[in-house]
Motif scaffolding. Sequence first.
Motif, PDB file in Angstrom:
ATOM      1  N   THR A   1      48.842 128.303  99.694  1.00 13.58           N
ATOM      2  CA  THR A   1      47.413 127.556  99.693  1.00 13.58           C
ATOM      3  C   THR A   1      47.243 126.525 100.458  1.00 13.58           C
ATOM      4  O   THR A   1      46.464 126.473 101.330  1.00 13.58           O
TER       5      THR A   1
ATOM      6  N   HIS B   1      41.539 129.354  97.616  1.00 10.27           N
ATOM      7  CA  HIS B   1      41.090 129.165  96.384  1.00 10.27           C
ATOM      8  C   HIS B   1      41.720 129.994  95.493  1.00 10.27           C
ATOM      9  O   HIS B   1      41.885 129.980  94.252  1.00 10.27           O
TER      10      HIS B   1
ATOM     11  N   THR C   1      44.207 129.187  92.282  1.00 10.63           N
ATOM     12  CA  THR C   1      44.213 129.530  90.996  1.00 10.63           C
ATOM     13  C   THR C   1      45.353 130.169  90.651  1.00 10.63           C
ATOM     14  O   THR C   1      45.812 129.935  89.382  1.00 10.63           O
TER      15      THR C   1
ATOM     16  N   ALA D   1      40.589 121.120  95.010  1.00 14.96           N
ATOM     17  CA  ALA D   1      39.843 122.051  93.945  1.00 14.96           C
ATOM     18  C   ALA D   1      38.221 121.740  94.185  1.00 14.96           C
ATOM     19  O   ALA D   1      37.448 122.942  93.975  1.00 14.96           O
TER      20      ALA D   1
END
Length: 300
Positions: A19, A224, A228, A297
């Motif tokens: 990420t 994203h 997750t 986020a």
Amino acid sequence: MPTQTPQNPLVGMAWMVVTGLCFVGMTAFVKLLGSRIPAGEAAFLRYLIGLVFLIPMWRDLAAMRLTRRQWGLAAGRGAVHTLGVVLWFYAMTRLPMAEVTAMNYMTPVYVSLLAVVFLGERLAIRRILAMLAALIGVLIILRPGFRTLDGGHFAMLGTALFFSVSYLLAKIQSGELPASMVVALLSITVSVGLAPMAVMDWVAPNLWDLVLLAGIACFATAGHFTMTKAFASAPVTVTQPITFLQLIWSVGIGAVFFHEAIDYWVILGGIVILSAATFIAWRESVLNRKIMPPMNAAKF
């Protein structure tokens, strides 16, 4: 009954590393884009290209029936997120990558403070001390009085604040709508919100500009997705400290590819802010609450 995804901290940490690479790659592409394309237009084109990823869910979107309140929440979140995105793109044209990354760590701290104001959360002494520590981290980065502050610094402070409001509105939406619909509504409303800004100061993008914007959209979407996966595999208290790697990578990429000087004060300030945010996240987990957002986020 739905089954929970088994927790695996090592897998969660690995997903968070990926990420971080995705979000740093996105930041680098924005840096490559530069200031030839105005911030509002660049943000609009990024979101417009990103709408391609909504095609698989168009049937669900067409069948969705929202109440007036839900439309209001979607519009409100789209408005504040639009402002945050424009300020972020502007800051990227003015500041080194490391400073943008470090100041973005303020978003979870802002959320914790806004939760006290708007959600009635209790402001315990530990949270107050953590917020003060984060403020000290910002002062270490900015060093007012010791150097000239740029408009990009103030833009990043605004970015973190607007993204924090966006996150809190998303929390309200997520209690009423599927997560995929919350994301889709954000993409659509931000695209609409950015359109007037783009038209007012339009510069025809060339092929290279479009390639970079497509890369930004791909990195953001992939980031994203992997984020997750990370939070499905491990608690935020395990994965959040891994976001420190983003600061290291930003410093390295900025120095090697964009010839940005390494500012150790920025690194120190980023560590202080991230430590404060991680402490607040740990306290929330101890108290069994879900107020703190994961890092990034609320971004893109």
